[in-house]
Design a protein around this motif. Structure first.
Motif, short mmCIF file in Angstrom:
data_model
loop_
_atom_site.label_atom_id
_atom_site.label_comp_id
_atom_site.label_asym_id
_atom_site.label_seq_id
_atom_site.Cartn_x
_atom_site.Cartn_y
_atom_site.Cartn_z
N VAL A 50 0.84 -1.20 0.00
CA VAL A 50 0.00 0.00 0.00
C VAL A 50 0.87 1.25 0.00
CG1 VAL A 50 -1.84 1.25 1.17
CG2 VAL A 50 -1.81 -1.25 1.24
N ASP A 51 1.84 1.30 0.89
CA ASP A 51 2.73 2.46 1.01
C ASP A 51 3.42 2.73 -0.33
OD1 ASP A 51 4.38 4.50 1.90
OD2 ASP A 51 5.49 3.26 3.33
N ALA A 52 3.97 1.68 -0.93
CA ALA A 52 4.70 1.84 -2.19
C ALA A 52 3.77 2.30 -3.32
CB ALA A 52 5.38 0.53 -2.57
N LEU A 53 2.58 1.70 -3.42
CA LEU A 53 1.64 2.10 -4.47
C LEU A 53 1.18 3.54 -4.29
CD1 LEU A 53 -0.52 -1.13 -4.90
CD2 LEU A 53 1.15 -0.20 -6.51
N GLN A 54 0.93 3.95 -3.06
CA GLN A 54 0.54 5.34 -2.82
C GLN A 54 1.64 6.30 -3.27
OE1 GLN A 54 -0.46 5.44 1.39
NE2 GLN A 54 -2.64 5.37 0.92
N ARG A 55 2.88 5.96 -2.95
CA ARG A 55 4.00 6.81 -3.35
C ARG A 55 4.12 6.87 -4.88
NH1 ARG A 55 8.70 6.68 1.04
NH2 ARG A 55 7.59 5.91 2.86
N ILE A 69 -5.82 -6.12 -1.54
CA ILE A 69 -5.44 -4.87 -0.86
C ILE A 69 -4.81 -3.90 -1.84
CG2 ILE A 69 -3.92 -3.93 0.93
CD1 ILE A 69 -4.41 -6.78 2.33
N ALA A 70 -4.00 -4.39 -2.77
CA ALA A 70 -3.42 -3.54 -3.81
C ALA A 70 -4.51 -2.95 -4.69
CB ALA A 70 -2.43 -4.33 -4.65
N ALA A 71 -5.51 -3.76 -5.04
CA ALA A 71 -6.61 -3.27 -5.88
C ALA A 71 -7.37 -2.13 -5.19
CB ALA A 71 -7.56 -4.42 -6.20
N CYS A 72 -7.64 -2.28 -3.90
CA CYS A 72 -8.31 -1.21 -3.14
C CYS A 72 -7.49 0.07 -3.18
CB CYS A 72 -8.52 -1.64 -1.69
SG CYS A 72 -9.65 -3.03 -1.48
N THR A 73 -6.18 -0.07 -3.01
CA THR A 73 -5.29 1.09 -3.02
C THR A 73 -5.34 1.80 -4.36
OG1 THR A 73 -3.81 -0.12 -1.53
CG2 THR A 73 -2.93 1.86 -2.57
N LEU A 74 -5.25 1.05 -5.44
CA LEU A 74 -5.23 1.66 -6.77
C LEU A 74 -6.55 2.34 -7.11
CD1 LEU A 74 -3.39 -1.21 -8.67
CD2 LEU A 74 -2.49 1.09 -8.23
N ASN A 103 -6.32 4.62 -1.15
CA ASN A 103 -6.16 4.29 0.26
C ASN A 103 -6.85 2.95 0.51
OD1 ASN A 103 -5.39 4.61 2.92
ND2 ASN A 103 -6.80 6.26 3.39
N VAL A 104 -6.76 2.46 1.75
CA VAL A 104 -7.50 1.27 2.17
C VAL A 104 -8.29 1.65 3.42
CG1 VAL A 104 -7.39 -1.15 2.86
CG2 VAL A 104 -5.70 -0.24 1.26
N ASP A 105 -9.59 1.39 3.40
CA ASP A 105 -10.47 1.80 4.48
C ASP A 105 -11.26 0.60 4.97
OD1 ASP A 105 -11.72 4.18 5.94
OD2 ASP A 105 -13.51 3.22 5.09
N VAL A 106 -11.84 0.71 6.16
CA VAL A 106 -12.61 -0.41 6.71
C VAL A 106 -13.76 -0.80 5.80
CG1 VAL A 106 -11.99 -0.01 9.13
CG2 VAL A 106 -13.97 1.18 8.16
N SER A 107 -14.32 0.16 5.08
CA SER A 107 -15.45 -0.14 4.20
C SER A 107 -15.05 -0.96 2.98
CB SER A 107 -16.14 1.15 3.75
OG SER A 107 -15.24 1.95 2.99
N ASP A 108 -13.75 -1.03 2.68
CA ASP A 108 -13.29 -1.83 1.55
C ASP A 108 -13.51 -3.33 1.78
OD1 ASP A 108 -12.27 0.08 -0.33
OD2 ASP A 108 -10.65 0.50 1.08
N PHE A 109 -13.82 -3.71 3.01
CA PHE A 109 -14.00 -5.12 3.31
C PHE A 109 -15.47 -5.46 3.58
CE2 PHE A 109 -9.70 -3.86 4.18
CZ PHE A 109 -8.98 -4.80 3.47
#
Length: 456
Positions: free
Chosen positions: A276-281, A328-333, A337-343
């Motif tokens: 997540v950190d790397a994809l956000q950057r 998790i990568a898909a949510c980030t892209l 971000n990744v949020d509780v609602s993503d699950f």
């Protein structure tokens, strides 16, 4: 024989609030804030109703004991600790001590704060108990030189929590040894729940929080336990870990572990945070969208591969998805971000997310530390042929790549707002200030009132 047990007891007896460093005191408050927030957010999970139902079958309400965070329901202390621990860990959003691979505060804060409420423990003794508990849980965890087989967060958390409550309860030397022996006889949890993404993963934290409180009650009743619990013939390091080195225990009383704990910015397995950190950057630097992604490859440590390298699949449940690098990568892209609602279930069955997640692969890098969560390298190949690479030696939330206070407060506010009975901004701000000034408070009551919607 029993040298390591004596070492633990020496440390517990010698500690006082005055021995804590300012850095340690600050970290205690930061991770209490964090754990209270995610614990309140954990009340949103659908399976909490089943957990509460079975807990109530063990015994009814008791208004002189402890409350469940969020609902405010009164329960016997072991039952309140059980539910509160489940709420802290059920979204994989709680803090972690990376060198130990231990989520310390889930078991520990749930057990200690439930006990403290029932026994009217003041803030400073609670804070001291938390520091002792985290030191013991994480330094025992750091002694492991092999990969996880038993669930280290729960088994080490129970030992730490028992030590912390024993200090708050004013136990003498023999009582401390008995308490550690009694809880050692109860500790439980295996990595099979993690492999399968079972909801028992969070409930292993819960059962061990309850066991810590039960151990204290048993010793108060005169029940004794085995003493050579770490290095005995059937001690912890012979039965629960495949390899160990006792050197980290020499840090007891010398280097406090609370400042070495990592925040988890995202509600997913910590082993996925590097992705997540790397994809956000990379998205911030290059501005690409999810539609432009051809493939993502994550090179991670053995632990990253083991914990979150699992394939994305149809009909995932929440526990599996939170430990799936591809999802998790898909949510980030898609969200940035990744949020509780993503699950939530509608997101888990989203075809766009599943298709994007299938573009993610995970493989081993050259790290040979079986307990390391970094380094990690993420390579994104775009449909135009461009290749983007981000290498991280420390992941966001680590003490060397920390969440600053505004980010901590933002996470806390969002967590409180996502609870089944949400706190509004004024309430969450007031609760945050009470926790961040905890050592100055005469009582835990105002904090607990906000956490249980019983203020006023």
């Amino acid at each position: 024989m029993m040298q390591t047990t004596e070492q633990l007891v020496d440390y517990i007896e010698q500690q006082s609030f005055e021995t804590l460093t300012p850095e340690c005191v600050s970290a205690i408050k930061a991770f209490t804030l964090d754990s209270v927030g995610v614990g309140l957010s954990g009340s949103r999970m659908a399976m909490l109703a089943a957990v509460t139902e079975v807990t109530l079958s063990w015994g009814g309400n008791s208004e002189d004991q402890a409350q469940v965070w969020g609902s405010g329901q009164w329960l016997p202390v072991p039952s309140a600790a059980f539910i509160n621990a489940y709420q802290i860990h059920n979204q994989e959003w709680d803090c972690v001590h990376e060198p130990a691979v231990v989520h310390p505060m889930a078991t520990i804060l749930a057990a200690l704060l439930s006990y403290a409420q029932a026994h009217q423990v003041e803030p400073k003794p609670l804070m001291l108990g938390l520091s002792i508990a985290v030191d013991i849980a994480t330094l025992i965890g750091r002694c492991a030189t092999s990969g996880l087989t038993f669930f280290r967060p729960s088994v080490c958390g129970a030992l730490g929590a028992t030590a912390g409550i024993a200090k708050m309860a004013g136990f003498n030397r023999e009582q401390i040894k008995d308490a550690l022996g009694v809880v050692y006889s109860q500790i439980s949890g295996t990595m099979q729940a993690h492999v399968e993404g079972s909801m028992m993963l969070a409930l292993q934290i819960a059962t061990n929080a309850r066991s810590a409180v039960v151990a204290i009650d048993m010793v108060k009743a005169g029940i004794s336990g085995p003493h050579d619990i770490l290095t005995g013939e059937f001690g912890f390091f012979r039965l629960f870990e495949e390899g160990h080195d006792l050197a980290p225990l020499s840090q007891l009383g010398k280097e406090y572990q609370m400042p070495l704990v990592s925040h988890k910015p995202f509600p997913s397995g910590r082993a996925s945070h590097g992705t997540v950190d790397a994809l956000q950057r990379l998205q911030q630097q290059h501005g690409f969208s999810a539609d432009e992604v051809e493939h993502i490859h994550v090179q991670g440590t053995p632990l990253i591969n083991r914990l979150v390298g699992r394939p994305i699949k149809d009909n995932m449940d929440v526990g599996y998805a939170k430990l799936c690098n591809g999802y998790i990568a898909a949510c980030t892209l898609l969200n940035g971000n990744v949020d509780v609602s993503d699950f939530d279930q509608d997101k888990l069955s989203c075809k766009t997310r599943l298709a994007l997640g299938r573009k993610v692969t995970t493989s081993l890098n050259d790290c040979d530390d079986v307990n390391a969560l970094a380094p990690v390298t993420v390579t994104v190949t775009l449909t135009n042929g461009d290749t983007l690479v981000q290498h991280l030696t420390k992941v966001l939330g680590h003490p060397e790549s920390p969440l600053d206070l505004p980010a901590q407060l933002d996470k806390f506010s969002r967590a409180c707002a996502s609870a089944s009975k949400p706190l509004n901004k004024q309430q969450s701000d007031e609760l945050a200030q009470l926790i961040l000034q905890l050592e100055q408070q005469p009582s835990l009551a105002p904090m607990l009132a906000l956490m249980t919607h019983t203020q006023g």
